[in-house]
Design a protein around this motif. Structure first.
Motif, PDB file in Angstrom:
ATOM      1  N   ALA A 155       0.827  -1.210   0.000  1.00 59.22           N
ATOM      2  CA  ALA A 155       0.000   0.000   0.000  1.00 59.22           C
ATOM      3  C   ALA A 155       0.856   1.253   0.000  1.00 59.22           C
ATOM      4  CB  ALA A 155      -0.935  -0.012   1.206  1.00 59.22           C
ATOM      5  N   VAL A 156       1.955   1.239   0.749  1.00 58.41           N
ATOM      6  CA  VAL A 156       2.879   2.375   0.749  1.00 58.41           C
ATOM      7  C   VAL A 156       3.428   2.588  -0.659  1.00 58.41           C
ATOM      8  CG1 VAL A 156       5.105   3.217   1.577  1.00 58.41           C
ATOM      9  CG2 VAL A 156       3.516   2.142   3.182  1.00 58.41           C
ATOM     10  N   GLU A 157       3.947   1.520  -1.243  1.00 59.39           N
ATOM     11  CA  GLU A 157       4.551   1.639  -2.574  1.00 59.39           C
ATOM     12  C   GLU A 157       3.530   2.070  -3.623  1.00 59.39           C
ATOM     13  OE1 GLU A 157       7.345  -0.759  -5.750  1.00 59.39           O
ATOM     14  OE2 GLU A 157       6.257  -1.925  -4.236  1.00 59.39           O
ATOM     15  N   ALA A 158       2.341   1.497  -3.570  1.00 61.10           N
ATOM     16  CA  ALA A 158       1.327   1.807  -4.576  1.00 61.10           C
ATOM     17  C   ALA A 158       0.985   3.295  -4.582  1.00 61.10           C
ATOM     18  CB  ALA A 158       0.075   0.972  -4.335  1.00 61.10           C
ATOM     19  N   HIS A 159       0.892   3.888  -3.388  1.00 65.17           N
ATOM     20  CA  HIS A 159       0.549   5.304  -3.325  1.00 65.17           C
ATOM     21  C   HIS A 159       1.677   6.168  -3.880  1.00 65.17           C
ATOM     22  CE1 HIS A 159      -1.745   8.752  -2.035  1.00 65.17           C
ATOM     23  NE2 HIS A 159      -0.665   9.249  -1.463  1.00 65.17           N
ATOM     24  N   VAL A 160       2.911   5.807  -3.557  1.00 62.56           N
ATOM     25  CA  VAL A 160       4.044   6.577  -4.072  1.00 62.56           C
ATOM     26  C   VAL A 160       4.118   6.468  -5.596  1.00 62.56           C
ATOM     27  CG1 VAL A 160       6.560   6.822  -4.050  1.00 62.56           C
ATOM     28  CG2 VAL A 160       5.343   6.283  -1.930  1.00 62.56           C
ATOM     29  N   ARG A 161       4.016   5.254  -6.107  1.00 60.50           N
ATOM     30  CA  ARG A 161       4.138   5.047  -7.559  1.00 60.50           C
ATOM     31  C   ARG A 161       2.997   5.720  -8.332  1.00 60.50           C
ATOM     32  NH1 ARG A 161       9.202   3.994  -6.891  1.00 60.50           N
ATOM     33  NH2 ARG A 161       9.750   1.873  -6.268  1.00 60.50           N
ATOM     34  N   ALA A 162       1.809   5.730  -7.751  1.00 65.23           N
ATOM     35  CA  ALA A 162       0.661   6.313  -8.453  1.00 65.23           C
ATOM     36  C   ALA A 162       0.700   7.831  -8.484  1.00 65.23           C
ATOM     37  CB  ALA A 162      -0.634   5.843  -7.791  1.00 65.23           C
ATOM     38  N   ASN A 163       1.481   8.437  -7.601  1.00 68.20           N
ATOM     39  CA  ASN A 163       1.435   9.888  -7.457  1.00 68.20           C
ATOM     40  C   ASN A 163       2.761  10.597  -7.698  1.00 68.20           C
ATOM     41  OD1 ASN A 163      -1.404  10.632  -6.248  1.00 68.20           O
ATOM     42  ND2 ASN A 163      -0.762   8.728  -5.225  1.00 68.20           N
ATOM     43  N   SER A 164       3.818   9.849  -8.034  1.00 71.39           N
ATOM     44  CA  SER A 164       5.124  10.493  -8.164  1.00 71.39           C
ATOM     45  C   SER A 164       6.108   9.569  -8.860  1.00 71.39           C
ATOM     46  CB  SER A 164       5.673  10.839  -6.777  1.00 71.39           C
ATOM     47  OG  SER A 164       6.129   9.658  -6.121  1.00 71.39           O
ATOM     48  N   SER A 165       7.290  10.113  -9.107  1.00 72.03           N
ATOM     49  CA  SER A 165       8.423   9.308  -9.576  1.00 72.03           C
ATOM     50  C   SER A 165       9.511   9.280  -8.514  1.00 72.03           C
ATOM     51  CB  SER A 165       8.977   9.891 -10.884  1.00 72.03           C
ATOM     52  OG  SER A 165       9.391  11.247 -10.696  1.00 72.03           O
ATOM     53  N   TYR A 166       9.146   9.501  -7.266  1.00 65.27           N
ATOM     54  CA  TYR A 166      10.120   9.556  -6.177  1.00 65.27           C
ATOM     55  C   TYR A 166      10.808   8.202  -5.980  1.00 65.27           C
ATOM     56  CZ  TYR A 166       7.474  13.769  -4.921  1.00 65.27           C
ATOM     57  OH  TYR A 166       6.851  14.988  -4.936  1.00 65.27           O
ATOM     58  N   GLY A 167      12.029   8.290  -5.456  1.00 68.04           N
ATOM     59  CA  GLY A 167      12.711   7.076  -5.044  1.00 68.04           C
ATOM     60  C   GLY A 167      12.188   6.607  -3.694  1.00 68.04           C
ATOM     61  N   ILE A 168      12.022   5.319  -3.551  1.00 69.93           N
ATOM     62  CA  ILE A 168      11.657   4.715  -2.262  1.00 69.93           C
ATOM     63  C   ILE A 168      12.913   4.070  -1.699  1.00 69.93           C
ATOM     64  CG2 ILE A 168      10.244   3.009  -1.079  1.00 69.93           C
ATOM     65  CD1 ILE A 168       8.167   3.306  -3.289  1.00 69.93           C
ATOM     66  N   VAL A 169      13.380   4.577  -0.567  1.00 70.09           N
ATOM     67  CA  VAL A 169      14.616   4.063   0.023  1.00 70.09           C
ATOM     68  C   VAL A 169      14.391   2.622   0.477  1.00 70.09           C
ATOM     69  CG1 VAL A 169      16.272   4.346   1.901  1.00 70.09           C
ATOM     70  CG2 VAL A 169      15.393   6.360   0.690  1.00 70.09           C
ATOM     71  N   GLU A 170      15.246   1.724   0.011  1.00 70.57           N
ATOM     72  CA  GLU A 170      15.094   0.302   0.319  1.00 70.57           C
ATOM     73  C   GLU A 170      16.024  -0.170   1.431  1.00 70.57           C
ATOM     74  OE1 GLU A 170      15.450  -1.979  -3.258  1.00 70.57           O
ATOM     75  OE2 GLU A 170      13.830  -0.904  -4.289  1.00 70.57           O
ATOM     76  N   ASP A 171      17.094   0.586   1.688  1.00 72.10           N
ATOM     77  CA  ASP A 171      18.084   0.155   2.675  1.00 72.10           C
ATOM     78  C   ASP A 171      17.609   0.329   4.114  1.00 72.10           C
ATOM     79  OD1 ASP A 171      19.896  -0.382   0.609  1.00 72.10           O
ATOM     80  OD2 ASP A 171      20.614   1.686   0.601  1.00 72.10           O
ATOM     81  N   PHE A 172      16.613   1.188   4.324  1.00 68.53           N
ATOM     82  CA  PHE A 172      16.100   1.454   5.667  1.00 68.53           C
ATOM     83  C   PHE A 172      14.588   1.248   5.638  1.00 68.53           C
ATOM     84  CE2 PHE A 172      19.993   3.792   5.065  1.00 68.53           C
ATOM     85  CZ  PHE A 172      20.724   3.432   6.197  1.00 68.53           C
ATOM     86  N   VAL A 173      14.114   0.473   6.606  1.00 66.54           N
ATOM     87  CA  VAL A 173      12.715   0.045   6.594  1.00 66.54           C
ATOM     88  C   VAL A 173      12.116   0.206   7.988  1.00 66.54           C
ATOM     89  CG1 VAL A 173      13.103  -1.590   4.723  1.00 66.54           C
ATOM     90  CG2 VAL A 173      13.372  -2.360   7.085  1.00 66.54           C
ATOM     91  N   GLY A 174      10.806   0.012   8.084  1.00 68.79           N
ATOM     92  CA  GLY A 174      10.140  -0.011   9.383  1.00 68.79           C
ATOM     93  C   GLY A 174      10.475  -1.288  10.137  1.00 68.79           C
ATOM     94  N   HIS A 175       9.880  -1.416  11.318  1.00 67.90           N
ATOM     95  CA  HIS A 175      10.321  -2.496  12.210  1.00 67.90           C
ATOM     96  C   HIS A 175       9.296  -2.775  13.297  1.00 67.90           C
ATOM     97  CE1 HIS A 175      11.320   0.794  15.053  1.00 67.90           C
ATOM     98  NE2 HIS A 175      11.719   1.422  13.950  1.00 67.90           N
ATOM     99  N   GLY A 176       9.417  -3.944  13.898  1.00 65.11           N
ATOM    100  CA  GLY A 176       8.676  -4.219  15.121  1.00 65.11           C
ATOM    101  C   GLY A 176       9.204  -3.366  16.242  1.00 65.11           C
ATOM    102  N   ILE A 177       8.373  -3.148  17.246  1.00 61.41           N
ATOM    103  CA  ILE A 177       8.750  -2.285  18.376  1.00 61.41           C
ATOM    104  C   ILE A 177       7.959  -2.715  19.602  1.00 61.41           C
ATOM    105  CG2 ILE A 177       7.037  -0.550  17.659  1.00 61.41           C
ATOM    106  CD1 ILE A 177       8.948   1.605  18.777  1.00 61.41           C
TER     107      ILE A 177
END
Length: 274
Positions: A155-177
């Protein structure tokens, strides 16, 4: 507390409520910092505001001393993607700053980040920050009990791709907490839905898209912390900690639990009664 497969920590209702207490400290601290950001203030001064508010709230900064990190916040300006060290740098008109903040209350963590314009900022940077934040909320809206972790990622990626040509950083991600700031599982900001661990009650995740105005390629500076874009173009970073209840997602670091933003997407906030 019980542990499921892959070392994932599943919290009790009481432990989630303790995380909410930490989340509120983080949320209030970030709102203070949002108001404090202006031309002429240094990132070190922002850090001092954050540490004072966290400690006066009866909490401990998660970041200070973490693997030797010297700040209570990460302050990443312009082409700095994440992990910027607060210090003498003075913000100027037109900068874009991402502020990441964490707090611990009675052993339980909250973690969130905002991207804030400094004075009058170009429309391109405002749009970058807007899409970054929106993509995070789309991730929360896609999360449902019984679903899979990468439903959020897709869902995160789909919104970015549908609305921009921005880069999505792949080296840093979310996490459990939870009882630690960083825990399994990782939460990528890209990928196909329907994969990864099942989304269950008691799971808490930090979702944090990082977008770049140009390519997502990045490197770490000689300070061993600050991550910058290779092409020198700006980045944005937004984060919240959330959990799932039978009623819906509950954003633990949002002051209203995420109710307003989720309602815009047709999703009910699943806040637990204290």
């Amino acid at each position: 507390m019980i542990f499921r497969d892959r070392g994932i920590e599943i919290k009790t209702r009481e432990q989630i409520l303790a995380m909410r207490a930490a989340g509120l400290v983080v949320g209030r601290t970030l709102e203070l910092l949002r108001e404090a950001v202006k031309p002429g203030i240094s990132t070190g001064e922002l850090d001092a505001i954050a540490e004072d508010n966290i400690r006066s709230s009866g909490a401990t900064p998660s970041f200070k001393g973490y693997h030797g990190f010297t700040g209570s916040i990460c302050a990443s300006v312009n082409d700095e993607v994440v992990h910027g060290i607060p210090g003498e740098r003075v913000l100027v008109e037109g900068d874009l700053i991402s502020i990441d903040c964490g707090a611990i209350v009675n052993g339980w963590h909250g973690d969130a980040a905002i991207t804030v314009p400094v004075g009058a900022v170009g429309d391109d940077l405002l749009e970058l920050a807007r899409i970054c934040e929106e993509s995070m909320w789309r991730g929360f809206a896609a999360a449902k009990l019984g679903g899979r972790l990468t439903d959020i990622s897709a869902a995160v990626e789909a919104h970015v791709r549908a609305n921009s040509s921005y880069g999505i950083v792949e080296d840093f991600v979310g996490h459990g907490i939870g009882s630690a700031m960083h825990q399994p599982p990782n939460v990528p900001n890209f990928g196909k839905a329907g994969r990864g661990p099942k989304l269950v009650e008691g799971l808490a995740l930090a979702v944090e898209p990082m977008l770049t105005l140009g390519k997502q390629d990045n490197h770490t500076l000689d300070d061993d912390w600050t991550v910058v874009t290779d092409d020198g173009l700006a980045a944005a970073h937004t984060e919240h900690t959330f959990t799932l209840t039978p009623q819906g997602p509950w954003v633990l670091t949002s002051l209203d639990g995420g109710a307003a933003k989720l309602a815009e997407l047709g999703v009910t906030c699943g806040a637990l009664a204290d």
